[in-house]
Design a protein around this motif. Structure first.
Motif, mmCIF file in Angstrom:
data_model
loop_
_atom_site.group_PDB
_atom_site.id
_atom_site.type_symbol
_atom_site.label_atom_id
_atom_site.label_comp_id
_atom_site.label_asym_id
_atom_site.label_seq_id
_atom_site.Cartn_x
_atom_site.Cartn_y
_atom_site.Cartn_z
ATOM 1 N N ALA A 223 -7.876 5.084 -2.659
ATOM 2 C CA ALA A 223 -7.879 3.785 -2.533
ATOM 3 C C ALA A 223 -6.456 3.678 -1.924
ATOM 4 N N LYS A 224 -5.327 4.313 -2.351
ATOM 5 C CA LYS A 224 -4.144 4.029 -1.559
ATOM 6 C C LYS A 224 -4.209 4.503 -0.110
ATOM 7 N N VAL A 225 -4.918 5.631 0.138
ATOM 8 C CA VAL A 225 -4.535 6.044 1.559
ATOM 9 C C VAL A 225 -5.783 5.201 2.451
ATOM 10 N N GLU A 226 -6.995 4.706 1.764
ATOM 11 C CA GLU A 226 -7.455 3.572 2.701
ATOM 12 C C GLU A 226 -6.856 2.269 2.973
ATOM 13 N N ALA A 227 -6.223 1.908 1.828
ATOM 14 C CA ALA A 227 -5.341 0.679 2.024
ATOM 15 C C ALA A 227 -4.395 0.764 3.058
ATOM 16 N N MET A 228 -3.781 1.955 3.326
ATOM 17 C CA MET A 228 -2.579 2.308 4.005
ATOM 18 C C MET A 228 -3.481 2.298 5.584
ATOM 19 N N TRP B 57 6.023 7.223 -14.112
ATOM 20 C CA TRP B 57 5.444 7.533 -12.942
ATOM 21 C C TRP B 57 3.888 7.171 -13.234
ATOM 22 N N VAL B 58 3.111 7.233 -12.206
ATOM 23 C CA VAL B 58 1.530 7.054 -12.265
ATOM 24 C C VAL B 58 1.067 8.352 -11.730
ATOM 25 N N ASP B 59 0.398 9.055 -12.494
ATOM 26 C CA ASP B 59 -0.498 10.208 -11.683
ATOM 27 C C ASP B 59 -1.762 9.526 -11.148
ATOM 28 N N LEU B 60 -1.946 9.675 -9.966
ATOM 29 C CA LEU B 60 -2.931 8.911 -9.346
ATOM 30 C C LEU B 60 -4.239 10.245 -9.265
ATOM 31 N N ASP B 61 -5.317 9.392 -9.856
ATOM 32 C CA ASP B 61 -6.568 10.427 -9.713
ATOM 33 C C ASP B 61 -7.083 9.925 -8.424
ATOM 34 N N ASP B 62 -8.228 10.858 -8.230
ATOM 35 C CA ASP B 62 -8.783 10.837 -6.715
ATOM 36 C C ASP B 62 -9.164 9.416 -6.183
ATOM 37 N N ALA B 63 -9.631 8.484 -7.143
ATOM 38 C CA ALA B 63 -10.069 7.260 -6.975
ATOM 39 C C ALA B 63 -8.861 6.389 -6.571
ATOM 40 N N ALA B 64 -7.818 6.463 -7.132
ATOM 41 C CA ALA B 64 -6.547 5.610 -6.902
ATOM 42 C C ALA B 64 -5.783 6.182 -5.686
ATOM 43 N N TRP B 65 -5.776 7.377 -5.722
ATOM 44 C CA TRP B 65 -5.218 8.003 -4.478
ATOM 45 C C TRP B 65 -5.909 7.680 -3.060
ATOM 46 N N SER C 47 0.662 -1.294 0.010
ATOM 47 C CA SER C 47 -0.120 -0.079 -0.009
ATOM 48 C C SER C 47 0.711 1.124 0.139
ATOM 49 N N ILE C 48 1.914 1.233 0.848
ATOM 50 C CA ILE C 48 2.644 2.461 1.034
ATOM 51 C C ILE C 48 3.360 2.730 -0.350
ATOM 52 N N SER C 49 4.161 1.725 -0.970
ATOM 53 C CA SER C 49 4.909 1.830 -1.958
ATOM 54 C C SER C 49 4.238 1.662 -3.370
ATOM 55 N N THR C 50 3.281 0.929 -3.503
ATOM 56 C CA THR C 50 2.546 0.581 -4.745
ATOM 57 C C THR C 50 1.110 0.772 -4.747
ATOM 58 N N GLY C 51 0.522 1.203 -3.918
ATOM 59 C CA GLY C 51 -1.079 1.230 -3.615
ATOM 60 C C GLY C 51 -1.872 1.844 -4.695
ATOM 61 N N GLY C 52 -0.950 3.233 -5.244
ATOM 62 C CA GLY C 52 -1.702 3.862 -6.018
ATOM 63 C C GLY C 52 -1.609 3.325 -7.354
ATOM 64 N N ALA C 53 -0.690 2.610 -7.866
ATOM 65 C CA ALA C 53 -0.404 2.009 -9.171
ATOM 66 C C ALA C 53 -1.331 0.863 -9.203
ATOM 67 N N LEU C 54 -1.418 0.165 -8.032
ATOM 68 C CA LEU C 54 -2.013 -1.233 -8.066
ATOM 69 C C LEU C 54 -3.539 -0.761 -8.283
ATOM 70 N N ALA C 55 -4.080 0.070 -7.514
ATOM 71 C CA ALA C 55 -5.527 0.421 -7.562
ATOM 72 C C ALA C 55 -5.681 1.020 -9.090
ATOM 73 N N LEU D 112 -5.796 -5.382 0.240
ATOM 74 C CA LEU D 112 -5.850 -5.687 -0.910
ATOM 75 C C LEU D 112 -7.441 -5.721 -1.462
ATOM 76 N N SER D 113 -8.420 -5.889 -0.808
ATOM 77 C CA SER D 113 -9.536 -5.507 -1.169
ATOM 78 C C SER D 113 -10.013 -4.440 -1.552
ATOM 79 N N ILE D 114 -9.551 -3.234 -0.742
ATOM 80 C CA ILE D 114 -9.663 -2.055 -1.185
ATOM 81 C C ILE D 114 -9.075 -1.425 -2.559
ATOM 82 N N LEU D 115 -7.729 -2.246 -2.710
ATOM 83 C CA LEU D 115 -7.008 -1.936 -4.285
ATOM 84 C C LEU D 115 -7.531 -2.601 -5.073
ATOM 85 N N GLY D 116 -8.297 -3.680 -5.062
ATOM 86 C CA GLY D 116 -8.730 -4.551 -6.162
ATOM 87 C C GLY D 116 -7.897 -5.592 -6.331
ATOM 88 N N ALA D 117 -7.021 -5.861 -5.482
ATOM 89 C CA ALA D 117 -5.830 -7.038 -5.923
ATOM 90 C C ALA D 117 -6.225 -8.335 -5.166
#
Length: 274
Positions: free
Chosen positions: A217-222, A207-215, A21-29, A79-84
């Motif tokens: 998701a990353k925060v909630e997964a963290m 890099w991956v620019d995180l839209d609101d949904a991905a960002w 979640s910390i390192s790759t959560g945004g990209a994974l989501a 992982l459920s939050i990230l969709g992984a």
């Protein structure tokens, strides 16, 4: 969001629960929302981790030694939050958190750093079964030098020699962006990092620019990793058990590790045939 990545398979190899979640959560989501099949391979249960707050202090390694089992629950939620999807290398509990360099934990025969060729073979078998188009992991220094992170890097690249993958990328943080995103003052009980204290690099390949949904998701997964991560009200910052304020940036950066090169700012799967 369009499902333009349906049919692509991505594997992220991480040392402990919460690293994904910390390192790759945004990209994974982001990749999962676009239709990619995303699998996180976690190498240990994070048994040697410190715990934030009083509620779960009794779970740590030198007391009940039940933290690893609890962190499975946190990882499943993240992982459920990230969709992984998720799996543990060799199965849950096969390898134990090695602790920091020189720690007593590293001398445990089950410590991940002692996995050797067996760990490589287990990961290569996952690559054989999953046939990923893209693998994400850490760079040679493991990001901040944790032995398990470094070993995850080594095992990933060794496994890819046995079972080739089209591209490996290393998750990193761009120093300029990370420092610019820090709040001007630390939340109560935390402190701002000293200059150069946070792990970061000066250049990246894409890099991956995180839209609101991905960002989000990353925060909630963290946030799901509550024994390990505190999220500041906002949320725009977080801290681990050391109380050092860090920013949740709107970009995740990656360096090329192996396989097909990737252009500046290009999609992580660019140039890879489905």
């Amino acid at each position: 969001m369009t499902q333009d990545l349906t049919g692509y398979r991505v594997i992220a190899v991480h040392a402990h629960p919460d690293d994904e979640s910390i390192s790759t959560g945004g990209a994974l989501a982001h990749l999962a929302r676009r239709g990619a099949d995303v699998l996180v391979v976690t190498c240990t249960l994070g048994e040697e981790g410190e715990v934030i707050g009083p509620a779960w202090q009794g779970l740590v390694a030198d007391r009940a030694d039940q933290l690893g089992g609890y962190r499975i629950h946190e990882l499943q939620r993240a992982l459920s939050i990230l969709g992984a999807r998720g799996t543990f290398l060799g199965g849950a509990g096969c390898y134990r958190d090695s602790g920091m360099a020189g720690s007593r934990a590293s001398r445990n025969p089950r410590a991940f750093v002692n996995g050797g060729a067996e760990a490589v073979d287990k990961l290569a078998a996952i690559f054989d079964a999953e046939r990923p188009h893209l693998v994400l992991t850490y760079g040679p220094d493991g990001g901040y030098g944790h032995p398990d992170h470094i070993h995850a890097h080594d095992v990933t690249h060794a496994a890819a020699e046995k079972s080739p993958v089209p591209r490996i990328l290393w998750a990193v943080r761009l120093r300029e962006e990370l420092e610019a995103a820090l709040p001007s003052s630390a939340p109560d009980g935390w402190r701002l990092p000293d200059p150069g204290e946070l792990d970061a690099v000066d250049t990246t390949d894409t890099w991956v620019d995180l839209d609101d949904a991905a960002w989000n998701a990353k925060v909630e997964a963290m946030r799901a990793h509550a024994t390990q991560i505190s999220i500041a009200q906002g949320p725009h910052a977080y801290a681990l058990s050391n109380g050092i304020t860090q920013a949740v940036t709107r970009r995740e950066h990656y360096q090329w590790g192996a396989g097909l090169p990737v252009g500046p700012g290009a999609d992580l799967l660019s140039g890879i045939e489905r």
